[in-house]
Enzyme design. Sequence first.
Site, PDB file in Angstrom:
ATOM      1  N   CYS A  60       0.816  -1.224   0.000  1.00 30.57           N
ATOM      2  CA  CYS A  60       0.000   0.000   0.000  1.00 30.57           C
ATOM      3  C   CYS A  60       0.850   1.276   0.000  1.00 30.57           C
ATOM      4  O   CYS A  60       0.526   2.246  -0.701  1.00 30.57           O
ATOM      5  CB  CYS A  60      -0.963  -0.018   1.179  1.00 30.57           C
ATOM      6  SG  CYS A  60      -0.223  -0.516   2.728  1.00 30.57           S
ATOM      7  N   HIS A  80      -2.348   6.733   3.920  1.00 29.28           N
ATOM      8  CA  HIS A  80      -0.904   6.809   4.135  1.00 29.28           C
ATOM      9  C   HIS A  80      -0.354   8.051   3.425  1.00 29.28           C
ATOM     10  O   HIS A  80      -0.851   8.446   2.361  1.00 29.28           O
ATOM     11  CB  HIS A  80      -0.190   5.598   3.510  1.00 29.28           C
ATOM     12  CG  HIS A  80      -0.407   4.299   4.223  1.00 29.28           C
ATOM     13  ND1 HIS A  80      -1.132   4.160   5.378  1.00 29.28           N
ATOM     14  CD2 HIS A  80       0.056   3.047   3.912  1.00 29.28           C
ATOM     15  CE1 HIS A  80      -1.117   2.882   5.760  1.00 29.28           C
ATOM     16  NE2 HIS A  80      -0.415   2.186   4.883  1.00 29.28           N
TER      17      HIS A  80
HETATM   18  N1  LIG Z   1      -5.250  -2.736   5.493  1.00 28.19           N
HETATM   19  C1  LIG Z   1      -4.600  -2.282   4.449  1.00 28.19           C
HETATM   20  O1  LIG Z   1      -4.481  -1.057   4.236  1.00 28.19           O
HETATM   21  C2  LIG Z   1      -3.993  -3.245   3.471  1.00 28.19           C
HETATM   22  C3  LIG Z   1      -3.436  -2.721   2.302  1.00 28.19           C
HETATM   23  C4  LIG Z   1      -2.873  -3.602   1.377  1.00 28.19           C
HETATM   24  C5  LIG Z   1      -2.882  -4.947   1.640  1.00 28.19           C
HETATM   25  N2  LIG Z   1      -3.434  -5.419   2.800  1.00 28.19           N
HETATM   26  C6  LIG Z   1      -3.424  -6.858   3.018  1.00 28.19           C
HETATM   27  O2  LIG Z   1      -4.755  -7.322   3.000  1.00 28.19           O
HETATM   28  C7  LIG Z   1      -4.903  -8.400   3.909  1.00 28.19           C
HETATM   29  C8  LIG Z   1      -6.048  -8.104   4.857  1.00 28.19           C
HETATM   30  O3  LIG Z   1      -5.794  -6.919   5.544  1.00 28.19           O
HETATM   31  P1  LIG Z   1      -6.906  -6.201   6.425  1.00 28.19           P
HETATM   32  O4  LIG Z   1      -6.313  -4.901   6.777  1.00 28.19           O
HETATM   33  O5  LIG Z   1      -8.230  -6.227   5.752  1.00 28.19           O
HETATM   34  O6  LIG Z   1      -6.963  -7.142   7.740  1.00 28.19           O
HETATM   35  P2  LIG Z   1      -8.144  -7.373   8.776  1.00 28.19           P
HETATM   36  O7  LIG Z   1      -9.004  -6.174   8.931  1.00 28.19           O
HETATM   37  O8  LIG Z   1      -7.491  -7.919   9.992  1.00 28.19           O
HETATM   38  O9  LIG Z   1      -9.033  -8.504   8.096  1.00 28.19           O
HETATM   39  C9  LIG Z   1      -8.559  -9.822   7.933  1.00 28.19           C
HETATM   40  C10 LIG Z   1      -9.608 -10.653   7.243  1.00 28.19           C
HETATM   41  O10 LIG Z   1      -9.063 -11.955   7.005  1.00 28.19           O
HETATM   42  C11 LIG Z   1      -9.925 -12.922   7.593  1.00 28.19           C
HETATM   43  N3  LIG Z   1      -9.167 -14.041   8.121  1.00 28.19           N
HETATM   44  C12 LIG Z   1      -8.172 -14.012   9.030  1.00 28.19           C
HETATM   45  N4  LIG Z   1      -7.768 -15.273   9.321  1.00 28.19           N
HETATM   46  C13 LIG Z   1      -8.523 -16.108   8.583  1.00 28.19           C
HETATM   47  C14 LIG Z   1      -8.609 -17.505   8.442  1.00 28.19           C
HETATM   48  N5  LIG Z   1      -7.818 -18.333   9.148  1.00 28.19           N
HETATM   49  N6  LIG Z   1      -9.522 -18.033   7.568  1.00 28.19           N
HETATM   50  C15 LIG Z   1     -10.331 -17.224   6.867  1.00 28.19           C
HETATM   51  N7  LIG Z   1     -10.310 -15.866   6.974  1.00 28.19           N
HETATM   52  C16 LIG Z   1      -9.424 -15.319   7.799  1.00 28.19           C
HETATM   53  C17 LIG Z   1     -10.623 -12.196   8.717  1.00 28.19           C
HETATM   54  O11 LIG Z   1     -11.804 -12.899   9.058  1.00 28.19           O
HETATM   55  P3  LIG Z   1     -12.382 -12.864  10.562  1.00 28.19           P
HETATM   56  O12 LIG Z   1     -13.330 -11.692  10.601  1.00 28.19           O
HETATM   57  O13 LIG Z   1     -13.108 -14.165  10.658  1.00 28.19           O
HETATM   58  O14 LIG Z   1     -11.253 -12.745  11.508  1.00 28.19           O
HETATM   59  C18 LIG Z   1     -10.892 -10.853   8.057  1.00 28.19           C
HETATM   60  O15 LIG Z   1     -11.993 -10.946   7.202  1.00 28.19           O
HETATM   61  C19 LIG Z   1      -3.544  -8.604   4.546  1.00 28.19           C
HETATM   62  O16 LIG Z   1      -2.849  -9.580   3.795  1.00 28.19           O
HETATM   63  C20 LIG Z   1      -2.878  -7.273   4.380  1.00 28.19           C
HETATM   64  O17 LIG Z   1      -1.480  -7.348   4.349  1.00 28.19           O
HETATM   65  C21 LIG Z   1      -3.985  -4.594   3.711  1.00 28.19           C
END
Ligand SMILES: NC(=O)c1ccc[n+]([C@@H]2O[C@H](COP(=O)([O-])OP(=O)(O)OC[C@H]3O[C@@H](n4cnc5c(N)ncnc54)[C@H](OP(=O)(O)O)[C@@H]3O)[C@@H](O)[C@H]2O)c1
Length: 335
Positions: free
Chosen positions: A133, A246
């Site tokens: 990001c 960011h």
């Molecule tokens: N946030 C950002 O700005 C951003 C930017 C670029 C890339 N990313 C990438 O995107 C991904 C998600 O980020 P996020 O910020 O959205 O995180 P988040 O808010 O913590 O959400 C994580 C998601 O993954 C699910 N999950 C976690 N463990 C799991 C499992 N064992 N089986 C199935 N689902 C599972 C969670 O489900 P539950 O609700 O059931 O826990 C939730 O829906 C990461 O790889 C991160 O590096 C994030």
Amino acid sequence: MVSATKPYHIAIVGATGAVGFELLRVLERRGFPVKEVLPLCSARSAGTTVSFQGNEIPARVLSEDSFQGIDLAFFSAGGGISRQYVPLARAAGAVVIDNSSVFRMEPEVPLVIPEINGNDVREHRGLIANPNCTTAVALMALYPLHRAFGVRRVFASSYQAVSGSGARAIKELRSQVEAHAQERPPQAEIYPHPIAFNVLPHVDGFLPSGYTKEEMKMQNEGRRIMHLPQFRASVTCVRVPVYRAHSVAVSAEFERPVSVEEAHEVLAKAPGLELVDEPQNNRYPMPLFTAGKDNCEVGRLRRDCALENGLSFWVSGDQLLKGAALNAVQIAELL
Ligand SMILES: NC(=O)c1ccc[n+]([C@@H]2O[C@H](COP(=O)([O-])OP(=O)(O)OC[C@H]3O[C@@H](n4cnc5c(N)ncnc54)[C@H](OP(=O)(O)O)[C@@H]3O)[C@@H](O)[C@H]2O)c1
């Protein structure tokens, strides 16, 4: 699930997370042709519903069988889940757009920002990676300048919002702010130290070199996205108590001389970017105002006084959108 009126069956792995929520909004907002949405989550959120096009759709627990009949799968549930389930989704015939960092450096996996290297999507073999990001936000301004002046290297510092660490980090900042107001000690779980009223020069794990993994992504991913193997980037990534969007302070050195006027001209025409550069009127990009916007903003342009052919600038963008959900849907649109 949504009724069948449009072409694609779409799975969203991590639909209950910060990126997943935005993916649903971006698909709705851009009128992406959706036949059916399958929201997937862990057992923790089983039974939660997500809203899509006015319907409440129950999220299902991710399993090996989740991808039967799926055309397109967006993954945003962390690297471990991508490593385990992306191969299964591909084997079931889905094209995958992955938000994790797991596949970004694999040569046969296109790593794409549509405004920069959209043509790379053509090389895909069922998997396309979405970039980091902070890198995405910085390159939205750096790449047009590179096209015009030829970038050699950059020095940069990031100011990264807590939503970059997911939904739980947003709650952590909120509860620490409340604790501060009530003169209670802050509880830190996601970050190693309190993030409210603090800045952490620590994003992602440390490498033996002393840089963090996050800091090296701008150089490593920047080389692939810009098709520029010599590109060098020395970056310090900093987490700041901002909820969303960011920002990156960049000092860039170019092959050719660059003036502020020429750079303005280039950046004003760049897709996905807005030039906000009137410091005398207190107008410059700020995360409070780029949050929720598709376009990134660039400003504070000045000749860098320490670099040859150098330009310093400040770029800010919503990392949940351009750094994740919007970019992923733009990739899907290219497909
Ligand atoms: N946030 C950002 O700005 C951003 C930017 C670029 C890339 N990313 C990438 O995107 C991904 C998600 O980020 P996020 O910020 O959205 O995180 P988040 O808010 O913590 O959400 C994580 C998601 O993954 C699910 N999950 C976690 N463990 C799991 C499992 N064992 N089986 C199935 N689902 C599972 C969670 O489900 P539950 O609700 O059931 O826990 C939730 O829906 C990461 O790889 C991160 O590096 C994030």
